[in-house]
Write a protein that holds these residues in place. Structure first.
Motif, PDB file in Angstrom:
ATOM      1  N   ASN A  88       0.836  -1.203   0.000  1.00  0.00           N
ATOM      2  CA  ASN A  88       0.000   0.000   0.000  1.00  0.00           C
ATOM      3  C   ASN A  88       0.872   1.255   0.000  1.00  0.00           C
ATOM      4  N   PRO A  89       0.322   2.365  -0.486  1.00  0.00           N
ATOM      5  CA  PRO A  89       1.079   3.615  -0.443  1.00  0.00           C
ATOM      6  C   PRO A  89       1.461   3.971   0.981  1.00  0.00           C
ATOM      7  N   ALA A  90       2.563   4.670   1.118  1.00  0.00           N
ATOM      8  CA  ALA A  90       3.034   5.063   2.448  1.00  0.00           C
ATOM      9  C   ALA A  90       1.944   5.832   3.187  1.00  0.00           C
ATOM     10  N   GLY A  91       1.756   5.463   4.454  1.00  0.00           N
ATOM     11  CA  GLY A  91       0.769   6.160   5.265  1.00  0.00           C
ATOM     12  C   GLY A  91      -0.632   5.593   5.183  1.00  0.00           C
ATOM     13  N   THR A  92      -0.864   4.619   4.287  1.00  0.00           N
ATOM     14  CA  THR A  92      -2.197   4.029   4.156  1.00  0.00           C
ATOM     15  C   THR A  92      -2.495   3.141   5.355  1.00  0.00           C
ATOM     16  N   GLN A  93      -3.638   3.339   5.960  1.00  0.00           N
ATOM     17  CA  GLN A  93      -4.055   2.526   7.099  1.00  0.00           C
ATOM     18  C   GLN A  93      -5.424   1.921   6.785  1.00  0.00           C
ATOM     19  N   PRO A  94      -5.519   0.603   6.654  1.00  0.00           N
ATOM     20  CA  PRO A  94      -6.807  -0.002   6.318  1.00  0.00           C
ATOM     21  C   PRO A  94      -7.764   0.036   7.506  1.00  0.00           C
ATOM     22  N   PRO A  95      -9.066   0.092   7.248  1.00  0.00           N
ATOM     23  CA  PRO A  95     -10.043  -0.014   8.334  1.00  0.00           C
ATOM     24  C   PRO A  95     -10.088  -1.442   8.848  1.00  0.00           C
ATOM     25  N   VAL A  96     -10.625  -1.623  10.040  1.00  0.00           N
ATOM     26  CA  VAL A  96     -10.712  -2.951  10.635  1.00  0.00           C
ATOM     27  C   VAL A  96     -12.138  -3.198  11.106  1.00  0.00           C
ATOM     28  N   MET A  97     -12.576  -4.454  11.020  1.00  0.00           N
ATOM     29  CA  MET A  97     -13.928  -4.842  11.420  1.00  0.00           C
ATOM     30  C   MET A  97     -13.860  -6.044  12.354  1.00  0.00           C
ATOM     31  N   LEU A  98     -14.568  -5.971  13.463  1.00  0.00           N
ATOM     32  CA  LEU A  98     -14.704  -7.097  14.390  1.00  0.00           C
ATOM     33  C   LEU A  98     -16.070  -7.722  14.172  1.00  0.00           C
ATOM     34  N   PHE A  99     -16.086  -9.009  13.798  1.00  0.00           N
ATOM     35  CA  PHE A  99     -17.338  -9.730  13.559  1.00  0.00           C
ATOM     36  C   PHE A  99     -17.557 -10.762  14.657  1.00  0.00           C
TER      37      PHE A  99
ATOM     38  N   THR B   4     -14.512 -24.679  19.798  1.00  0.00           N
ATOM     39  CA  THR B   4     -13.062 -24.542  19.945  1.00  0.00           C
ATOM     40  C   THR B   4     -12.319 -24.870  18.660  1.00  0.00           C
ATOM     41  N   ASN B   5     -13.061 -25.039  17.547  1.00  0.00           N
ATOM     42  CA  ASN B   5     -12.399 -25.491  16.322  1.00  0.00           C
ATOM     43  C   ASN B   5     -11.916 -24.368  15.420  1.00  0.00           C
ATOM     44  N   ALA B   6     -12.270 -23.121  15.725  1.00  0.00           N
ATOM     45  CA  ALA B   6     -11.865 -21.958  14.925  1.00  0.00           C
ATOM     46  C   ALA B   6     -12.323 -22.054  13.472  1.00  0.00           C
ATOM     47  N   VAL B   7     -13.292 -22.914  13.191  1.00  0.00           N
ATOM     48  CA  VAL B   7     -13.787 -23.103  11.828  1.00  0.00           C
ATOM     49  C   VAL B   7     -15.240 -22.656  11.692  1.00  0.00           C
ATOM     50  N   ASP B   8     -16.086 -23.045  12.641  1.00  0.00           N
ATOM     51  CA  ASP B   8     -17.522 -22.761  12.528  1.00  0.00           C
ATOM     52  C   ASP B   8     -17.842 -21.278  12.308  1.00  0.00           C
ATOM     53  N   PRO B   9     -17.133 -20.339  12.949  1.00  0.00           N
ATOM     54  CA  PRO B   9     -17.446 -18.924  12.697  1.00  0.00           C
ATOM     55  C   PRO B   9     -17.183 -18.487  11.257  1.00  0.00           C
ATOM     56  N   LEU B  10     -16.414 -19.283  10.516  1.00  0.00           N
ATOM     57  CA  LEU B  10     -16.115 -18.940   9.128  1.00  0.00           C
ATOM     58  C   LEU B  10     -17.192 -19.425   8.166  1.00  0.00           C
TER      59      LEU B  10
ATOM     60  N   GLY C 136     -22.120 -15.991   8.021  1.00  0.00           N
ATOM     61  CA  GLY C 136     -21.902 -14.559   8.215  1.00  0.00           C
ATOM     62  C   GLY C 136     -20.903 -13.961   7.254  1.00  0.00           C
ATOM     63  N   ILE C 137     -20.026 -13.163   7.788  1.00  0.00           N
ATOM     64  CA  ILE C 137     -19.209 -12.297   6.946  1.00  0.00           C
ATOM     65  C   ILE C 137     -18.083 -13.007   6.205  1.00  0.00           C
ATOM     66  N   ALA C 138     -17.629 -14.160   6.703  1.00  0.00           N
ATOM     67  CA  ALA C 138     -16.442 -14.790   6.128  1.00  0.00           C
ATOM     68  C   ALA C 138     -16.602 -15.091   4.638  1.00  0.00           C
ATOM     69  N   SER C 139     -17.783 -15.561   4.239  1.00  0.00           N
ATOM     70  CA  SER C 139     -17.976 -15.880   2.823  1.00  0.00           C
ATOM     71  C   SER C 139     -17.906 -14.627   1.960  1.00  0.00           C
ATOM     72  N   ALA C 140     -18.394 -13.515   2.489  1.00  0.00           N
ATOM     73  CA  ALA C 140     -18.325 -12.258   1.745  1.00  0.00           C
ATOM     74  C   ALA C 140     -16.884 -11.813   1.573  1.00  0.00           C
TER      75      ALA C 140
ATOM     76  N   ILE D 208     -12.283 -12.324  13.299  1.00  0.00           N
ATOM     77  CA  ILE D 208     -13.400 -13.233  13.549  1.00  0.00           C
ATOM     78  C   ILE D 208     -13.024 -14.168  14.699  1.00  0.00           C
ATOM     79  N   PRO D 209     -13.323 -13.790  15.935  1.00  0.00           N
ATOM     80  CA  PRO D 209     -13.033 -14.657  17.084  1.00  0.00           C
ATOM     81  C   PRO D 209     -14.098 -15.739  17.225  1.00  0.00           C
ATOM     82  N   GLN D 210     -13.866 -16.673  18.154  1.00  0.00           N
ATOM     83  CA  GLN D 210     -14.851 -17.724  18.423  1.00  0.00           C
ATOM     84  C   GLN D 210     -15.167 -17.760  19.910  1.00  0.00           C
ATOM     85  N   SER D 211     -16.451 -17.698  20.219  1.00  0.00           N
ATOM     86  CA  SER D 211     -16.908 -17.840  21.598  1.00  0.00           C
ATOM     87  C   SER D 211     -16.799 -19.295  22.029  1.00  0.00           C
TER      88      SER D 211
END
Length: 284
Positions: A85-96, A105-111, A114-118, A132-135
């Motif tokens: 990215n160009p110098a100084g570019t900071q991407p936005p972040v999203m918590l889903f 506990t498999n770190a797969v089901d949340p994917l 919802g948003i992961a496919s998008a 994308i954390p997992q409860s």
């Protein structure tokens, strides 16, 4: 070993989701995971063929080595993209935050919901770094609970590691995650640039906090969801509006709880996928 298998067992062992054969000491295995086909379809990546995946089911050390290799590549790719990215570019972040059905506990089901496919379908253009954390089993996203605090810790780590834009931090979630989004955002509305809860339940008593922080909110629900959920969404939207908050509320007619599926199909929200619309909305 192969000579001891009957025809049906041989065929079953060629499938990605293969059953155990106790009489021969063969464990069940499923090689269809990122640890076997790598981060392919996303530029260059190491691909582990089925034969190695099958062998790894009998060797825990090999499973670990494959996982380490893929984890390294998976972390290197976004870092390389950010470096370009160009110098100084900071991407936005999203918590889903996912719903109750994806706890574990498999770190797969949340994917899978919802948003992961998008993100995956639009990985080259999706404008956010997404966390994308997992409860845990039986857990929730209530703000002071361990799952929410771990999710916020992950977010902070990603923000530091990838140099994301501190002024563009979006919180979203569906069902239990929608309620969690309301709960977390209400504790400190100034920490977020936008919040997008789907079929969750917020506390109308917090509406004034959202308004005072001028936090943009876009919430969603289907009118055929559980009556208590529909009423909660309507009440929350009305409370926010009454408080003078920046609120949008979309209620889908004839749609039950999984309004996120409806939103993915919508063409009314600026694009063919609602989460892209969320991005447009959140980056205003």
């Amino acid at each position: 070993m192969i000579s001891r298998l009957d025809l049906g067992e041989k065929i079953a062992q060629l499938m990605n989701d293969s059953p155990a054969i106790p009489r021969l000491g063969i464990p069940a295995y499923n090689w269809w995971s990122e640890a076997c086909h790598g981060v392919g379809r996303n530029g260059r990546a190491t691909i582990f063929p089925q034969t190695i995946a099958l062998a790894s089911s009998f060797a825990r050390a090999l499973v670990g080595r494959i996982g380490d290799a893929i984890a390294l590549e998976a972390r290197a790719k976004p870092r390389a993209a950010l470096a370009a990215n160009p110098a100084g570019t900071q991407p936005p972040v999203m918590l889903f935050l996912h719903g109750s059905g994806e706890r574990g506990t498999n770190a797969v089901d949340p994917l899978l919901t919802g948003i992961a496919s998008a993100v995956w379908k639009r990985k080259a253009k999706f404008p956010f770094v997404v966390v994308i954390p997992q409860s845990q089993p039986g857990g929730s996203w209530v703000v002071n609970g361990p799952d929410a605090q771990r999710a916020l810790g992950m977010l902070r780590q990603v923000q530091a590691e990838f140099g994301t834009d501190p002024a563009r931090v979006v919180l979203t979630g569906l069902s239990m995650g929608g309620s969690g989004a309301w709960s977390i955002a209400a504790q400190d509305p100034s920490a977020w640039s936008a919040v997008v809860p789907l079929c969750g339940r917020g506390d109308p008593a917090t509406a004034a906090k959202f308004a005072a922080a001028k936090l943009p909110v876009w919430s969603f629900c289907g009118d055929q969801d559980a009556p208590v959920t529909v009423e909660a969404n309507r009440t929350m939207a009305a409370a926010l509006k009454s408080a003078g908050a920046d609120v949008h509320y979309t209620e889908y007619p004839g749609v039950p709880h999984n309004c996120w599926d409806q939103d993915r199909k919508s063409t009314r929200l600026n694009s063919s996928h609602g989460y892209i619309s969320y991005a447009v909305f959140c980056l205003k």
